[in-house]
Enzyme design. Structure first.
Site, PDB file in Angstrom:
ATOM      1  N   ARG A   1      10.199 -54.922  17.433  1.00 48.51           N
ATOM      2  CA  ARG A   1      10.624 -53.537  17.182  1.00 48.51           C
ATOM      3  C   ARG A   1      10.393 -53.133  15.729  1.00 48.51           C
ATOM      4  NH1 ARG A   1      15.180 -54.939  20.929  1.00 48.51           N
ATOM      5  NH2 ARG A   1      15.640 -56.405  19.287  1.00 48.51           N
TER       6      ARG A   1
ATOM      7  N   ASP B   1       1.904 -62.907  15.965  1.00 47.73           N
ATOM      8  CA  ASP B   1       3.037 -62.971  16.885  1.00 47.73           C
ATOM      9  C   ASP B   1       2.516 -63.569  18.177  1.00 47.73           C
ATOM     10  OD1 ASP B   1       5.139 -62.520  18.681  1.00 47.73           O
ATOM     11  OD2 ASP B   1       5.774 -60.696  17.638  1.00 47.73           O
TER      12      ASP B   1
ATOM     13  N   ALA C   1      14.168 -59.684   7.013  1.00 48.40           N
ATOM     14  CA  ALA C   1      14.556 -60.107   8.371  1.00 48.40           C
ATOM     15  C   ALA C   1      15.760 -61.043   8.305  1.00 48.40           C
ATOM     16  CB  ALA C   1      13.380 -60.753   9.075  1.00 48.40           C
ATOM     17  N   ARG C   2      15.537 -62.300   7.999  1.00 43.34           N
ATOM     18  CA  ARG C   2      16.622 -63.277   7.927  1.00 43.34           C
ATOM     19  C   ARG C   2      16.364 -64.200   6.747  1.00 43.34           C
ATOM     20  NH1 ARG C   2      19.253 -64.168  12.788  1.00 43.34           N
ATOM     21  NH2 ARG C   2      20.620 -65.449  11.482  1.00 43.34           N
TER      22      ARG C   2
ATOM     23  N   ASP D   1      15.808 -58.739   1.192  1.00 42.10           N
ATOM     24  CA  ASP D   1      17.145 -58.193   1.480  1.00 42.10           C
ATOM     25  C   ASP D   1      18.067 -59.304   1.975  1.00 42.10           C
ATOM     26  OD1 ASP D   1      19.072 -56.120   1.966  1.00 42.10           O
ATOM     27  OD2 ASP D   1      18.593 -56.205   4.103  1.00 42.10           O
TER      28      ASP D   1
ATOM     29  N   GLU E   1      24.468 -66.540   2.423  1.00 37.73           N
ATOM     30  CA  GLU E   1      25.064 -65.223   2.117  1.00 37.73           C
ATOM     31  C   GLU E   1      26.568 -65.285   2.342  1.00 37.73           C
ATOM     32  OE1 GLU E   1      23.173 -62.210   4.468  1.00 37.73           O
ATOM     33  OE2 GLU E   1      21.210 -62.557   3.597  1.00 37.73           O
TER      34      GLU E   1
ATOM     35  N   HIS F   1      21.626 -57.788   1.635  1.00 35.44           N
ATOM     36  CA  HIS F   1      21.569 -57.610   3.108  1.00 35.44           C
ATOM     37  C   HIS F   1      22.090 -56.223   3.521  1.00 35.44           C
ATOM     38  CE1 HIS F   1      21.451 -60.081   7.051  1.00 35.44           C
ATOM     39  NE2 HIS F   1      21.073 -58.829   7.249  1.00 35.44           N
ATOM     40  N   ILE F   2      21.424 -55.213   2.971  1.00 37.74           N
ATOM     41  CA  ILE F   2      21.868 -53.832   3.261  1.00 37.74           C
ATOM     42  C   ILE F   2      20.891 -53.107   4.182  1.00 37.74           C
ATOM     43  CG2 ILE F   2      23.274 -53.531   1.176  1.00 37.74           C
ATOM     44  CD1 ILE F   2      20.828 -52.070  -0.081  1.00 37.74           C
TER      45      ILE F   2
ATOM     46  N   ALA G   1      20.819 -52.648   7.284  1.00 36.30           N
ATOM     47  CA  ALA G   1      21.416 -51.786   8.314  1.00 36.30           C
ATOM     48  C   ALA G   1      22.497 -50.881   7.723  1.00 36.30           C
ATOM     49  CB  ALA G   1      22.014 -52.662   9.404  1.00 36.30           C
TER      50      ALA G   1
HETATM   51  P1  NAD Z   1      12.402 -58.173  17.874  1.00 33.48           P
HETATM   52  O1  NAD Z   1      13.011 -59.185  18.773  1.00 33.48           O
HETATM   53  O2  NAD Z   1      12.137 -56.806  18.377  1.00 33.48           O
HETATM   54  O3  NAD Z   1      11.037 -58.747  17.293  1.00 33.48           O
HETATM   55  C1  NAD Z   1      10.887 -60.060  16.829  1.00 33.48           C
HETATM   56  C2  NAD Z   1       9.437 -60.449  17.040  1.00 33.48           C
HETATM   57  O4  NAD Z   1       9.225 -61.718  16.438  1.00 33.48           O
HETATM   58  C3  NAD Z   1       9.051 -60.587  18.504  1.00 33.48           C
HETATM   59  O5  NAD Z   1       7.920 -59.793  18.809  1.00 33.48           O
HETATM   60  C4  NAD Z   1       8.751 -62.073  18.662  1.00 33.48           C
HETATM   61  O6  NAD Z   1       7.709 -62.323  19.595  1.00 33.48           O
HETATM   62  C5  NAD Z   1       8.322 -62.441  17.259  1.00 33.48           C
HETATM   63  N1  NAD Z   1       8.404 -63.877  17.008  1.00 33.48           N
HETATM   64  C6  NAD Z   1       9.343 -64.766  17.453  1.00 33.48           C
HETATM   65  N2  NAD Z   1       9.024 -66.005  17.029  1.00 33.48           N
HETATM   66  C7  NAD Z   1       7.869 -65.891  16.314  1.00 33.48           C
HETATM   67  C8  NAD Z   1       7.049 -66.819  15.648  1.00 33.48           C
HETATM   68  N3  NAD Z   1       7.348 -68.131  15.618  1.00 33.48           N
HETATM   69  N4  NAD Z   1       5.946 -66.378  15.022  1.00 33.48           N
HETATM   70  C9  NAD Z   1       5.632 -65.050  15.023  1.00 33.48           C
HETATM   71  N5  NAD Z   1       6.361 -64.119  15.667  1.00 33.48           N
HETATM   72  C10 NAD Z   1       7.473 -64.538  16.301  1.00 33.48           C
HETATM   73  O7  NAD Z   1      13.359 -58.141  16.571  1.00 33.48           O
HETATM   74  P2  NAD Z   1      13.542 -56.931  15.565  1.00 33.48           P
HETATM   75  O8  NAD Z   1      14.612 -56.023  16.059  1.00 33.48           O
HETATM   76  O9  NAD Z   1      12.214 -56.382  15.189  1.00 33.48           O
HETATM   77  O10 NAD Z   1      14.188 -57.734  14.318  1.00 33.48           O
HETATM   78  C11 NAD Z   1      13.379 -58.542  13.481  1.00 33.48           C
HETATM   79  C12 NAD Z   1      14.248 -59.275  12.460  1.00 33.48           C
HETATM   80  O11 NAD Z   1      14.895 -58.338  11.610  1.00 33.48           O
HETATM   81  C13 NAD Z   1      15.381 -60.124  13.087  1.00 33.48           C
HETATM   82  O12 NAD Z   1      15.448 -61.350  12.403  1.00 33.48           O
HETATM   83  C14 NAD Z   1      16.628 -59.328  12.787  1.00 33.48           C
HETATM   84  O13 NAD Z   1      17.769 -60.161  12.680  1.00 33.48           O
HETATM   85  C15 NAD Z   1      16.259 -58.720  11.444  1.00 33.48           C
HETATM   86  N6  NAD Z   1      17.038 -57.553  11.070  1.00 33.48           N
HETATM   87  C16 NAD Z   1      17.459 -57.475   9.753  1.00 33.48           C
HETATM   88  C17 NAD Z   1      18.205 -56.387   9.342  1.00 33.48           C
HETATM   89  C18 NAD Z   1      18.693 -56.292   7.942  1.00 33.48           C
HETATM   90  O14 NAD Z   1      19.803 -55.818   7.730  1.00 33.48           O
HETATM   91  N7  NAD Z   1      17.926 -56.695   6.954  1.00 33.48           N
HETATM   92  C19 NAD Z   1      18.513 -55.367  10.248  1.00 33.48           C
HETATM   93  C20 NAD Z   1      18.039 -55.450  11.550  1.00 33.48           C
HETATM   94  C21 NAD Z   1      17.311 -56.557  11.949  1.00 33.48           C
END
Ligand code: NAD
Length: 530
Positions: free
Chosen positions: A151, A171, A232-233, A257, A262, A280-281, A283
């Site tokens: 996403r 991916d 992401a994480r 972020d 944390e 980590h802001i 969201a």
């Molecule tokens: P999502 O599930 O829609 O997409 C994740 C994608 O990663 C998927 O398409 C999956 O196939 C791919 N993936 C999984 N393992 C993989 C690998 N080994 N190699 C390559 N690709 C791989 O998730 P999303 O909603 O897009 O969220 C992505 C990240 O962002 C998550 O870790 C989520 O926790 C993080 N996030 C962070 C914040 C923040 O506050 N900074 C906010 C929202 C989400």
């Protein structure tokens, strides 16, 4: 009247949204005890939770009326998803509520670090003024490597394309169509992406595979002067390795972020001016916080009203943009599915769903499930929903296969073909498409070509191919005060059919009258609202 229990905090606007719904009675019991919830859950059709209430087998066994659990937020660790699925309970979270915010912070960090915005800001505020030390890089015509094209990765791709970047993504878990849709070259391996990208952003979950994705062993594969972003994480890029890269100049900048640990007051990366960070802001926006409440309420209302729950987690995830593309096909598939048991009474052994044309390029999991729901609904009624439709069908001995095929219905941009085999070995074909203005159309039934808009009330007749049939049918329905809206005839060899849409329901008596006509071999009423 549906009863909804709000067991944990959601914002007031969201509660108001529930209270305004005329078909819903809401009880807000934030902080409810385990004993009380087990005691009363049997009365409720929906439950809204965050991360505290445990939705486990014990609770689900008692929740006799429960149709949907709404999780305000993302993680679903407190919910036993397989049990919920087995109980036919939809579980929906609010993953899209913060995707735009997360995408925007990733881009913010990318631009801010590439243009030294934070360092320049601090410099000016310390009373100095210089430009030469803040030479940055443009994004235009650079190659952006996106690890994880889900996403958020998809949103980043769309936006950075507009910056004139070339996109390459890694991916391994998504279809080639998704790469095409987002205009990304597919990197077959992580190394391929590391070697090609000028800027790398990661958007994967944290798994065994994704931890330390950039590390001391592979950092030499990066281009010199690469720019990295992690929103992401924490820990997806190894912090020590990145620090080493920043020190040697291999890495030009890092925007992040998220931290491995944390909250945190010390980090090996804090000494680098070209590594900029936020706590980590991703969201933390007004919009994301409001969205959580409104999205969970929307999903719960949809689930109660039998409409599609876009964020159901006991179905494959689908992004908002993709959902909007497949949505008309979801409704179409359900209606086409409902036809079988209204024209045949023999149990099904096999269902093949064939997708052709543009729809074949989409993620169709939701369409598949609603198609099967449509098939079973005339027989199982509310026992079936699109969460449990496939397992229920399989339990009933129905084999399901899904194919995406070379286009065979070339006059239409897309088509869905149902091939239903019954116990007698007979194959029933029903084919439909989406026409102009998202109109649902049936284009073939039992190998007779027809082309007409689907309506809630239809009559399907087999007739002698002789003059006067149409008049006789019209007169009979007229006598029964049933108005014909449209009529379509199909002929093949020595069989002829008629498909009519009518303005009202068709009762048994009217059908009997039709069947009594000498030129009519059989007649079925297709009620596609059931
Ligand atoms: P999502 O599930 O829609 O997409 C994740 C994608 O990663 C998927 O398409 C999956 O196939 C791919 N993936 C999984 N393992 C993989 C690998 N080994 N190699 C390559 N690709 C791989 O998730 P999303 O909603 O897009 O969220 C992505 C990240 O962002 C998550 O870790 C989520 O926790 C993080 N996030 C962070 C914040 C923040 O506050 N900074 C906010 C929202 C989400």
């Amino acid at each position: 009247m549906y009863k909804v229990l709000v067991g944990e905090y959601i914002d007031d606007e969201a509660i108001a949204g529930l209270q305004e719904a005329r078909d819903v009675k809401v009880d807000v019991k934030v902080g409810i005890s385990r004993e009380e919830i087990l005691d009363i859950i049997g009365e409720y059709d929906a439950l809204i939770v965050r991360s505290v209430i445990k939705v486990d087998k014990e609770l689900l066994d008692k929740a006799k009326n429960l149709k949907i659990v709404g999780r305000a937020g993302n993680g679903t660790d407190n919910i036993n998803i397989p049990e919920a699925t087995a109980h036919g309970v939809i579980v929906a979270n609010t993953p899209d509520s913060n995707t735009v915010s997360a995408c925007e912070i990733a881009i913010g960090l990318m631009l801010a670090s590439a243009r030294n915005i934070v360092a320049a800001n601090n410099f000016i505020k310390s009373g100095k003024w210089e430009r030469e030390i803040f030479v940055g890089s443009e994004m235009f015509e650079k190659t952006l490597g996106i690890i994880g094209l889900g996403r958020i990765g998809g949103l980043v791709a769309t936006r950075m394309k507009a910056f004139g970047m070339k996109l390459v993504a890694y991916d391994p878990y998504i279809s080639d169509e998704r790469f095409k849709r987002y205009g990304c070259e597919k990197a077959k391996t992580l190394d391929e992406l590391l070697e090609k990208a000028d800027v790398i952003t990661i958007h994967t979950p944290k798994t065994k595979e994704t931890v330390d994705m950039i590390n001391a062993e592979n950092i030499h594969k990066l281009k010199d002067g690469v720019r990295l972003v992690n929103a992401a994480r924490g820990g997806l890029f190894n912090e020590e390795a990145v620090a080493e890269g920043l020190r040697s100049g291999k890495i030009a900048s890092f925007g992040y972020d998220v931290h491995t640990v944390e909250p945190r007051s010390e980090c090996i990366l804090y000494e680098f001016e070209n590594a900029i960070t936020t706590p980590h802001i991703g969201a933390t926006t007004y919009e994301a916080q409001r969205n959580v409440g409104t999205q969970v309420v929307k999903q719960v209302l949809n689930g109660l009203r039998g409409e599609i729950v876009e964020t159901a987690v006991n179905l494959p995830a689908i992004g908002r943009e993709e959902f909007l593309i497949v949505k008309p096909f979801i409704n179409l598939a359900e209606k086409l599915g409902k036809i079988y048991f209204q024209i045949e009474k023999t149990p099904i052994t096999n269902v093949v769903l064939n997708y052709y044309g543009e729809i074949a390029e989409q993620e169709t999991a939701l369409v598949d499930s609603t198609a099967i729901k449509g098939i079973l609904e005339p027989v199982l009624k509310e026992e079936v929903n699109y969460i449990n439709s496939k397992p229920l069908a399989e339990k009933r001995g129905i084999n399901i296969s899904i194919n995406k095929k070379e286009h065979k219905y070339k006059n239409y941009s897309s088509a869905i073909e149902f091939v239903i085999t019954n116990e007698e070995g007979k194959k029933i074909y029903v084919v439909g498409t989406i026409g102009m203005n998202n109109e649902e159309r049936i284009i073939s039934i039992k190998n007779h070509d027809v082309d007409m808009a689907i309506s809630d009330n239809m009559i399907y007749l087999g007739n002698e191919d002789v003059p006067g049939v149409i008049g006789a049918v019209g007169a009979t329905l007229g006598k029964e005060k049933i108005n014909i809206a449209t009529m379509n005839v199909g002929r093949r060899e020595n069989s002829a059919i008629m498909l009519l849409t009518v303005d009202s329901e068709v009762g048994r008596k009217s059908l009997k009258e039709l069947r009594g006509l000498s030129q009519i071999k059989w007649a079925h009423y297709l009620d596609l609202t059931i």
